[in-house]
Design a protein around this motif. Structure first.
Motif, PDB file in Angstrom:
ATOM      1  N   GLU A   1      -0.321   7.936  -3.136  1.00  0.00           N
ATOM      2  CA  GLU A   1      -0.965   9.204  -3.477  1.00  0.00           C
ATOM      3  C   GLU A   1      -2.484   9.069  -3.537  1.00  0.00           C
ATOM      4  O   GLU A   1      -3.212   9.952  -3.092  1.00  0.00           O
ATOM      5  CB  GLU A   1      -0.437   9.718  -4.826  1.00  0.00           C
ATOM      6  N   ASN A   2      -2.970   7.966  -4.102  1.00  0.00           N
ATOM      7  CA  ASN A   2      -4.402   7.765  -4.286  1.00  0.00           C
ATOM      8  C   ASN A   2      -4.774   6.463  -3.585  1.00  0.00           C
ATOM      9  O   ASN A   2      -4.645   5.387  -4.156  1.00  0.00           O
ATOM     10  CB  ASN A   2      -4.742   7.703  -5.782  1.00  0.00           C
ATOM     11  N   LEU A   3      -5.228   6.554  -2.334  1.00  0.00           N
ATOM     12  CA  LEU A   3      -5.465   5.351  -1.543  1.00  0.00           C
ATOM     13  C   LEU A   3      -6.575   4.494  -2.149  1.00  0.00           C
ATOM     14  O   LEU A   3      -6.445   3.273  -2.219  1.00  0.00           O
ATOM     15  CB  LEU A   3      -5.824   5.726  -0.108  1.00  0.00           C
ATOM     16  N   ARG A   4      -7.667   5.116  -2.602  1.00  0.00           N
ATOM     17  CA  ARG A   4      -8.764   4.354  -3.189  1.00  0.00           C
ATOM     18  C   ARG A   4      -8.284   3.583  -4.412  1.00  0.00           C
ATOM     19  O   ARG A   4      -8.575   2.396  -4.567  1.00  0.00           O
ATOM     20  CB  ARG A   4      -9.909   5.292  -3.573  1.00  0.00           C
ATOM     21  N   GLY A   5      -7.515   4.238  -5.281  1.00  0.00           N
ATOM     22  CA  GLY A   5      -6.993   3.575  -6.466  1.00  0.00           C
ATOM     23  C   GLY A   5      -6.022   2.464  -6.106  1.00  0.00           C
ATOM     24  O   GLY A   5      -6.038   1.390  -6.720  1.00  0.00           O
ATOM     25  N   TRP A   6      -5.166   2.713  -5.122  1.00  0.00           N
ATOM     26  CA  TRP A   6      -4.182   1.716  -4.697  1.00  0.00           C
ATOM     27  C   TRP A   6      -4.897   0.474  -4.159  1.00  0.00           C
ATOM     28  O   TRP A   6      -4.555  -0.659  -4.521  1.00  0.00           O
ATOM     29  CB  TRP A   6      -3.286   2.321  -3.620  1.00  0.00           C
ATOM     30  N   LEU A   7      -5.884   0.688  -3.315  1.00  0.00           N
ATOM     31  CA  LEU A   7      -6.613  -0.437  -2.734  1.00  0.00           C
ATOM     32  C   LEU A   7      -7.413  -1.192  -3.790  1.00  0.00           C
ATOM     33  O   LEU A   7      -7.497  -2.429  -3.756  1.00  0.00           O
ATOM     34  CB  LEU A   7      -7.553   0.067  -1.634  1.00  0.00           C
ATOM     35  N   THR A   8      -8.003  -0.456  -4.727  1.00  0.00           N
ATOM     36  CA  THR A   8      -8.754  -1.111  -5.801  1.00  0.00           C
ATOM     37  C   THR A   8      -7.838  -2.000  -6.626  1.00  0.00           C
ATOM     38  O   THR A   8      -8.215  -3.119  -7.012  1.00  0.00           O
ATOM     39  CB  THR A   8      -9.428  -0.064  -6.704  1.00  0.00           C
ATOM     40  N   THR A   9      -6.624  -1.520  -6.891  1.00  0.00           N
ATOM     41  CA  THR A   9      -5.654  -2.315  -7.640  1.00  0.00           C
ATOM     42  C   THR A   9      -5.278  -3.583  -6.879  1.00  0.00           C
ATOM     43  O   THR A   9      -5.234  -4.682  -7.450  1.00  0.00           O
ATOM     44  CB  THR A   9      -4.393  -1.481  -7.920  1.00  0.00           C
ATOM     45  N   VAL A  10      -5.029  -3.443  -5.585  1.00  0.00           N
ATOM     46  CA  VAL A  10      -4.665  -4.611  -4.776  1.00  0.00           C
ATOM     47  C   VAL A  10      -5.795  -5.636  -4.770  1.00  0.00           C
ATOM     48  O   VAL A  10      -5.574  -6.837  -5.009  1.00  0.00           O
ATOM     49  CB  VAL A  10      -4.311  -4.192  -3.333  1.00  0.00           C
TER      50      VAL A  10
END
Length: 290
Positions: free
Chosen positions: A52-61
């Protein structure tokens, strides 16, 4: 546009942010690039429609990859971890100063890099994510494997250490970093008087043959002569060379000349210019975004 091209384009929209997060966590441009590349590999193997939130997902990874790198680095260097020390009792905590927070988000000098290096891995990740990138604690908590209140305390403890420059036994390295930061600031500003203030009267600057070919004298002695030459360092970035404060002049994104400082009695007593490409390739450099 093919699906792969679309996904790559979406990733590129966030690459600069991810690189900034990774660098501030790791203090190493090479390791930061590796962390960002790992995030791309994981994204390319995932189902993007479920994100849903690509920026958040990538930041988490990227943050989890960085945490693993920091933990492995601590283990290799056998540095005692204090991440599992008892958390201080929760209490009303003043938020970070907005001006200070903006400064941290935009730049990282040697002194800050060294203080961050002294933090336990989970502290550093929590501090960087919250204080530098305003990530909420409920998103930080699963990254560091803590509850939300515990993640908040990790960042709070790290913030106190940063503010009081608490790096344990490594205070000499911090003093040296501040001296090199002052040298670079004086060089950027063309401040001859400030350069003289950080140089020993008998300072010597030595250049290898490649640096001589670039225009440096093989040897320059005395504060006045070295200060005059050091104005050419205005474009140099602060760095750590084998963990010691240094500076590097970049060309086309790659180190071209490294300034290796020798410091004694709160003054710079020698500067060695290293420009020989084979030697540069073997140096252990962490380049700050100063």
């Amino acid at each position: 546009m093919h699906d792969g091209d679309w996904l790559a384009a979406r990733f590129e929209e966030h690459r600069a942010h991810l690189a900034a997060v990774a660098y501030r966590m790791l203090g190493s441009t090479g390791e930061a690039d590796d962390a960002v590349q790992e995030a791309w590999l994981r994204l390319s193997r995932s189902d993007p429609s479920s994100i849903e939130n690509l920026r958040g997902w990538l930041t988490t990874v990227v943050s989890r990859v960085c945490l693993n790198i920091l933990q492995a680095r601590r283990s290799r260097h056998e540095v005692p971890l204090d991440a599992d020390a008892p958390e201080p009792a929760a209490g009303p905590a003043a938020g970070p100063d907005p001006e200070h927070e903006a400064l941290l988000a935009d730049t990282i000098g040697l002194a800050l890099l060294i203080v961050l290096d002294a933090l336990a891995p989970a502290e550093r990740v929590a501090f960087v994510l919250h204080d530098m990138f305003a990530v909420p604690f409920d998103e930080i908590a699963p990254i560091v494997g803590r509850s939300t209140p515990a993640a908040r305390q990790l960042a709070s403890r790290a913030r106190r250490r940063v503010q009081r420059e608490d790096i344990g036994r490594d205070t000499d390295r911090l003093r040296q970093a501040k001296l090199v930061d002052a040298f670079l600031a004086a060089a950027r500003n063309g401040d001859f008087k400030a350069l003289l203030a950080v140089l020993d009267p008998d300072v010597v600057l030595r250049a290898d043959q490649t640096a001589v070919q670039l225009g440096a004298a093989e040897e320059t002695r005395g504060a006045a002569g070295v200060a005059e030459f050091s104005r050419f360092a205005r474009g140099a970035k602060p760095a750590l060379l084998d963990g010691a404060p240094a500076a590097v002049w970049m060309r086309d994104g790659r180190p071209s000349v490294v300034y290796d400082f020798t410091i004694a009695n709160e003054r710079i007593v020698a500067i060695d210019l290293i420009a020989d490409p084979p030697r540069l390739s073997r140096l252990d450099l962490a380049i700050a975004n100063g």
